[in-house]
Design a protein around this motif. Structure first.
Motif, PDB file in Angstrom:
ATOM      1  N   LYS A  27       0.888  -1.249   0.137  1.00 45.96           N
ATOM      2  CA  LYS A  27       0.050   0.021   0.172  1.00 45.96           C
ATOM      3  C   LYS A  27       1.080   1.202   0.078  1.00 45.96           C
ATOM      4  CE  LYS A  27      -4.178  -2.207   2.106  1.00 45.96           C
ATOM      5  NZ  LYS A  27      -5.048  -2.097   3.297  1.00 45.96           N
ATOM      6  N   CYS A  30       1.899   2.236   3.904  1.00 42.77           N
ATOM      7  CA  CYS A  30       2.233   1.296   4.954  1.00 42.77           C
ATOM      8  C   CYS A  30       2.639  -0.038   4.198  1.00 42.77           C
ATOM      9  CB  CYS A  30       0.962   0.908   5.936  1.00 42.77           C
ATOM     10  SG  CYS A  30      -0.251   0.178   5.038  1.00 42.77           S
ATOM     11  N   CYS A  32       1.103  -2.967   4.314  1.00 43.53           N
ATOM     12  CA  CYS A  32       0.323  -3.951   3.805  1.00 43.53           C
ATOM     13  C   CYS A  32       0.108  -4.453   2.542  1.00 43.53           C
ATOM     14  CB  CYS A  32      -1.073  -3.547   4.424  1.00 43.53           C
ATOM     15  SG  CYS A  32      -1.323  -3.710   6.112  1.00 43.53           S
ATOM     16  N   VAL A  46      -4.628  -5.507   6.808  1.00 45.87           N
ATOM     17  CA  VAL A  46      -4.645  -3.983   7.424  1.00 45.87           C
ATOM     18  C   VAL A  46      -3.800  -3.823   8.641  1.00 45.87           C
ATOM     19  CG1 VAL A  46      -7.169  -3.616   7.114  1.00 45.87           C
ATOM     20  CG2 VAL A  46      -6.538  -4.920   9.008  1.00 45.87           C
ATOM     21  N   CYS A  47      -3.435  -2.705   8.975  1.00 39.72           N
ATOM     22  CA  CYS A  47      -2.357  -2.464   9.956  1.00 39.72           C
ATOM     23  C   CYS A  47      -3.011  -1.110  10.661  1.00 39.72           C
ATOM     24  CB  CYS A  47      -1.049  -2.445   9.409  1.00 39.72           C
ATOM     25  SG  CYS A  47      -0.652  -0.888   8.531  1.00 39.72           S
ATOM     26  N   CYS A  50      -3.220   1.823   7.900  1.00 37.67           N
ATOM     27  CA  CYS A  50      -4.053   1.918   7.096  1.00 37.67           C
ATOM     28  C   CYS A  50      -5.623   1.952   7.743  1.00 37.67           C
ATOM     29  CB  CYS A  50      -4.205   0.977   5.935  1.00 37.67           C
ATOM     30  SG  CYS A  50      -3.986  -0.664   6.290  1.00 37.67           S
TER      31      CYS A  50
HETATM   32 ZN    ZN Z   1      -1.721  -0.968   6.486  1.00 34.58          ZN
END
Ligand code: ZN
Ligand code: ADP
Ligand code: MG
Length: 504
Positions: A27, A30, A32, A46-47, A50
């Protein structure tokens, strides 16, 4: 004024905002993965970044910036030495931070241009700007009912509840904004096709990806008298014209349909003396119409301010270092010159980079014109019929080269190659030699053909008399006899020649 005259006097003006997903591995802010498939679990890629959790800080993805620079170069745009991110603030559940990181007054690319063809004409559209931003998440509106979730998906106004999935949140997007240079909905389609071609050539875009290209289309109607001879419209006329922005367009055809609908809707409004409302409308793909969503938001509604978590980005060196491949227009011209191809074949062979690469690999070995016929007409035609792309065969290049070699060296007729060998290669996954052996398609040896010619002449004295009497059908009949005797494996040209000789 008469209705018909008024109709003729109005002219649509169209400008586009095209959102393109950049095909990076991770992304934009980030680490991901961007690699999701249709049946993945929601909220698994996700993290904290995001998901917009407090304290999480974004880091810009170098690959996304490089891809954006490539787009700028391909669009012949200005790329400033320094560029910056801004926050665009609005509240919507697909946006976990309540702002989107985007670009505002210092976009990565400005003042570009893209040429495309429309109904045989070359057209050019000015690109006002192109900037990098993050995609929001996606929402699924659901109503109560049977277990199958997809069957219960509905529009927001009918939903009992809404599910949110942040897997898409943070996917790098490039927003490409055109000047309002389009005059017909149909031309928009040609532009989008060309844009996709170019982006795919750059290797930064997957045209097959779900939702990889989304269009917001702006349309207003102006008086035809206000359109200059070169098709442009004065700035003040554009400002005064009430326009609508149609969202939710995800296909080339959808863009044309939505804009045609919108043009006639606005025309009808103006004709009955109503003002066209400045608003955002939603394209309904099923009905092919547009419906009002909300009053058009203005820039001040978004309270843009600099993204203080990201330093300004210095791209001066990158502009020089990053290289882009030869683009479709240039490659098409080169194919015409280098391989002596006609306009249509050259266009067909260059519209996808993978096809062009495939063709060049084959043309390097064999007669380029024969290769063009077999790739542009036969292979692409058969693939298209099977609803498959060139990638279905790119790892079998050797086998297709062998097929072309068989034709080029007169071992198999073009007709058999196209109708039997190629189809078996695609449907059964067989290699060309296997098919040729199994079907007995090897071209008849010269002496076999010669014998068949002598026999045909000896056994059909009536046809020979007719031939000498000047009857056209007689020769065809004899050719048919020879072809039948050789099981269709003789070359018709050779048969003709030998018959002429034999008949004197
Ligand atoms: Zn993320
Ligand atoms: P906004 O910031 O309100 O979205 P912009 O000036 O950024 O407006 O323009 C957005 C898009 O609208 C651009 O693609 C532009 O070409 C298009 N546009 C601007 N004026 C008109 C008009 N009068 N008719 C149709 N499209 C227009
Ligand atoms: Mg806008």
């Amino acid at each position: 004024m008469a209705r018909a005259a008024e109709r003729a006097a109005l002219q649509p003006v169209i400008g586009l905002e095209v959102h393109v997903q950049l095909d990076t591995e991770t992304k934009v802010f980030c680490g991901c993965s961007t690699d999701g498939d249709a049946d993945e679990e929601p909220n698994t890629r996700v993290c904290p970044v995001c998901l917009g959790l407090p304290g999480a800080l974004p880091v810009v993805n170098e690959a996304a910036v490089a891809a954006a620079v490539k787009v700028g170069k391909a669009l012949d745009a200005e790329i400033p030495a320094e560029t910056q991110f801004h926050r665009k603030n609005y509240y919507y559940p697909d946006l976990p931070k309540n702002f989107q990181i985007t670009q505002y007054d210092a976009p990565l690319c400005a003042d570009g241009e893209l040429e495309f063809s429309h109904e045989g004409d070359r057209r050019s559209v000015r690109i006002r700007r192109a900037h990098l931003e993050e995609d929001p998440g996606s929402l699924q509106h659901v109503r109560e009912g049977p277990a199958d979730l997809d069957a219960r998906t509905t529009s927001v106004d009918r939903a009992d509840y809404t599910l949110v999935d942040y897997n898409r949140a943070g996917t790098p997007l490039m927003e490409i904004v055109t000047e309002p240079d389009f005059r017909e909905p149909a031309a928009v389609r040609g532009f989008l096709e060309k844009l996709e071609e170019v982006l795919a050539y750059l290797g930064i875009f997957d045209p097959e990806g779900d939702g990889s290209l989304r269009v917001d289309a702006n349309l207003s109607m102006v008086s035809a008298d206000d359109v200059r001879a070169d098709g442009t419209v004065p700035e003040d006329v554009l400002k005064d014209a009430n326009r609508t922005e149609v969202k939710n367009i995800s296909s080339h055809r959808g863009a044309e349909t939505a804009l045609s609908y919108e043009a006639s809707r606005q025309r009808d409004q103006i004709e009955v003396g109503r003002e066209v409302a400045q608003e955002t409308r939603h394209y309904n793909e099923t009905h092919g119409n547009t419906v009002s969503m909300r009053a058009k938001e203005e820039e001040k509604d978004y309270r843009y301010f600099p993204e203080s978590d990201l330093p300004s980005l210095q791209v001066a060196d990158w502009r020089e270092e990053i290289e882009i491949p030869e683009l479709p227009d240039a490659r098409r011209e080169r194919f015409r010159e280098e391989y002596g191809l006609g306009e249509e074949a050259a266009a067909k062979l260059t519209s996808r980079k993978t096809v062009a690469d495939f063709y060049e690999a084959v043309a390097a070995e064999f007669d380029p014109e024969l290769a063009a016929t077999l790739v542009a007409d036969s292979l692409l035609g058969e693939l298209n019929y099977r609803d498959r792309g060139i990638d279905a065969v790119t790892d079998r290049l050797d086998e297709f080269e062998r097929l072309i070699e068989l034709v080029a060296t007169d071992q198999v007729t073009t007709k058999n190659a196209e109708e039997t060998v190629l189809r078996a290669m695609l449907d059964e996954g067989e290699d060309p030699d296997t098919v040729v052996d199994r079907e007995g398609l090897g071209k008849a040896a010269d002496d076999e053909v010669a014998t068949a010619v002598t026999t045909a002449v000896a056994e059909n004295p009536d046809a020979v008399d007719d031939y000498h009497a000047g009857e056209d059908g007689a020769l065809n009949f004899l050719v048919g006899q020879v072809m039948a005797a050789t099981g269709g494996s003789a070359d018709p040209g050779t048969v003709n020649e030998l018959l002429h000789e034999e008949l004197g």
